[in-house]
Design an enzyme around this catalytic site. Structure first.
Site, short mmCIF file in Angstrom:
data_model
loop_
_atom_site.label_atom_id
_atom_site.label_comp_id
_atom_site.label_asym_id
_atom_site.label_seq_id
_atom_site.Cartn_x
_atom_site.Cartn_y
_atom_site.Cartn_z
CB CYS A 30 -1.02 -0.08 1.25
SG CYS A 30 -1.73 1.53 1.64
CB CYS A 33 0.43 1.56 3.99
SG CYS A 33 -1.37 1.27 4.03
#
Length: 106
Positions: A30, A33
């Site tokens: 991600c 993230c």
């Protein structure tokens, strides 16, 4: 110190914690993230002793992600006294995360 939470220790480390806990639900693949990782690390250092700050990999701990209905990542959940107190979805500023967490310290 930044914690690494897992299904095996979530109950003890998060739900039974005597301090507020910020859990960063993330995945290695991600992008947002990865962008938030240094922010979470800084908060862990700044708030050491006052709160626990750590990460939970949703790919490795799907049961916890499902239990708390984490649909998008990153999702940040703040727990206090075993209860979810705050939910922040998506990449946000360090100040926003810190302010939300500090509200639970009061």
């Amino acid at each position: 110190m930044e914690y690494k939470f897992t299904s095996a220790d979530f109950e003890k480390e998060v739900l039974q914690s005597d301090k507020p806990v910020l859990v960063d639900f993330f995945a290695d693949w991600c992008g947002p993230c990865k962008m938030m990782a240094p922010v979470v690390e800084q908060l862990a250092e700044e708030l050491e002793g006052k709160a626990k700050v750590g990460k939970l990999n949703i790919d490795e701990n799907m049961d916890i992600a499902e239990k708390y209905r984490v649909m998008n990542i990153p999702t940040f959940l703040i727990f206090k006294d075993g209860q979810e107190k705050e939910r922040i979805v998506g990449a946000v500023s360090k100040n926003e995360l810190k302010n939300k967490l500090e509200q639970t310290l009061a």
